[in-house]
Design a protein around this motif. Structure first.
Motif, short mmCIF file in Angstrom:
data_model
loop_
_atom_site.label_atom_id
_atom_site.label_comp_id
_atom_site.label_asym_id
_atom_site.label_seq_id
_atom_site.Cartn_x
_atom_site.Cartn_y
_atom_site.Cartn_z
N CYS A 1 17.84 29.05 46.11
CA CYS A 1 16.41 29.18 46.39
C CYS A 1 16.20 29.29 47.91
CB CYS A 1 15.66 27.95 45.87
SG CYS A 1 13.93 27.93 46.36
N CYS B 1 11.38 23.65 43.20
CA CYS B 1 10.10 23.95 43.86
C CYS B 1 9.32 25.04 43.14
CB CYS B 1 10.33 24.34 45.32
SG CYS B 1 11.00 25.99 45.54
N CYS C 1 13.40 26.27 49.23
CA CYS C 1 13.73 24.84 49.45
C CYS C 1 15.21 24.62 49.69
CB CYS C 1 13.21 23.98 48.29
SG CYS C 1 14.16 24.10 46.76
N CYS D 1 13.22 28.68 40.93
CA CYS D 1 13.89 27.44 41.35
C CYS D 1 13.37 26.27 40.52
CB CYS D 1 13.61 27.20 42.83
SG CYS D 1 14.15 25.60 43.41
ZN LIG Z 1 13.31 25.84 45.56
#
Ligand SMILES: [Zn+2]
Length: 406
Positions: free
Chosen positions: A59, A12, A62, A9
């Motif tokens: 993701c 994050c 997050c 991702c």
């Molecule tokens: Zn993420």
């Protein structure tokens, strides 16, 4: 199909990501173009220069969606400054329901959370429709946009600079702003955190940052892939957008799901935490619902083709391109493309030689099937009824979206 993830991702860094959508090839240019420009592009560029592989991932940590591989910055800049067409509510008479919804929310927000002052900067403001209205309501407004929308804004007396946003251009002390708006922009930039940091630098102390972006969870829940394109490098949930803001030092003060879009207002005073449910179930529903719609498209189009009927696509924007590339409307079967925006008449998509016509032209010679491919699906379905078109109508986007979330 969901597979285990290898791509991390970009927000994050988590490697726990799911593949949501894959196409071997997807076009960069998803808006129709003047025929001369299109012919020139088709003669001078190869398939590799016209598009690339398309992988959208989600993701789980997050709740953020992103493109696993992206077009390079030069390709995107070329696209936005030369080939990006978008209807102007100030000039074409389209009903700007998304902008009007934002304005209604903004007025209510300013009642709930009084703004520190009246100066507003909108970055990537297109034709300045929102600024035009805020200016009439007593705000001091300014905007920037690299597209021809900036020229439209200036014709209507809205001070919009035709250029790409650069923080330094607006950083002079006397030019800082009480409110900085960026609507449907952050999903287009490679690095949302750095954009957010720059927008925050333009705020006066106590200032308000307001971002609007497609609500990716709404699109997943409803099986709507048109939110994804090679221009949307990111797909935000309320959680992932809120986290970007808070990492840069502001907290969310107020939020709205319209429900197709997210609006988040942040300031130093905010305190809202926006946690979203785990993405897994929404990602599975997305795949299943999209397959169902693709099957409906296949049945409707093949039934019309068997009867030697004619097929129209209504909506000559990026959603029209998604109809062909993501929903499987066969380009070679499209007999007409309809759009209400006079600025789009006679333009052509890169992949087919069918010029855009007006609703009145379609009324004179109605097709058997109209596939509606636009975020303004509700308005278009209404228009089809008003025109008395006898055609079968298949809308890809919800014709009557659910009202705002409570
Ligand atoms: Zn993420």
């Amino acid at each position: 199909m969901l597979t285990s993830a290898t791509k991390a991702c970009p927000l994050c860094g988590s490697s726990g990501t799911l593949l949501l959508l894959h196409r071997d090839w997807f076009p960069y240019f998803t808006s129709p173009l003047p025929k001369a420009v299109k012919d020139d592009i088709r003669q001078s560029l190869t398939a590799d220069q016209l598009g690339m592989a398309f992988d959208v991932r989600a993701c789980e940590a997050c709740r953020h969606c992103f493109l696993a591989s992206r077009p390079d910055a030069d390709t995107l800049d070329e696209l936005y400054s030369r080939h990006h067409t978008y209807p102007s509510a100030l000039e074409s008479g389209i009903c700007p329901s998304r902008d009007d919804a934002f304005l209604a929310w903004f007025r209510a927000h300013a009642e709930r959370h009084p703004l520190p002052g009246k100066s507003v900067l909108e970055v990537a403001c297109h034709d300045g429709y929102v600024l035009h209205h805020l200016g009439r309501e007593g705000y001091t407004v300014r905007g920037c946009d690299p597209s021809p929308g900036a020229d439209i804004a200036r014709r209507h007396g809205v001070p919009v600079d035709r250029r790409f946003f650069r923080c330094d251009d607006y950083l002079a002390e006397e030019a800082r702003f009480d409110v900085v708006l960026a609507r449907h922009f952050i999903e287009h930039v490679p690095d949302p955190a750095s954009l957010t940091r720059e927008l925050i630098r333009l705020l006066r102390p106590g200032g308000r940052l307001i971002l609007e972006t497609p609500n990716v969870l709404y699109h997943l829940e409803n099986g709507l892939p048109e939110v994804f394109s090679l221009q949307h490098l990111h797909g935000f949930s309320a959680q992932s957008l809120g986290e970007v803001m808070s990492q840069e030092g502001l907290r969310v003060l107020d939020s709205e799901r319209t429900p197709a879009n997210l609006i988040l207002a942040a300031s130093a005073m905010g305190s809202l935490a926006l946690d979203e449910p785990n993405f897994g179930p929404a990602a599975q529903r997305f795949g299943r619902k999209l397959e169902e719609t693709v099957e409906r498209v296949r049945q409707s189009t093949s039934s019309v083709l068997r009867r030697k009927g004619r097929l129209a696509l209504w909506g000559a924007g990026s959603f029209g391109s998604a109809a062909m590339r993501l929903y499987g409307v066969p380009p070679e079967a499209i007999d007409m493309i309809i759009d209400s925006d006079p600025a789009k008449i006679e333009l052509e998509y890169l992949e087919l030689d069918v010029p855009v016509i007006s609703p009145a032209q379609a009324q004179a010679d109605p097709p058997e099937l109209i596939v509606v491919a636009s975020m303004y699906a509700r308005e278009i379905c209404q228009r089809i009824r008003e025109l008395g078109l006898p055609s079968e109508v298949l809308s890809l986007y919800p014709c009557a979206p659910a009202g705002p979330a409570a």
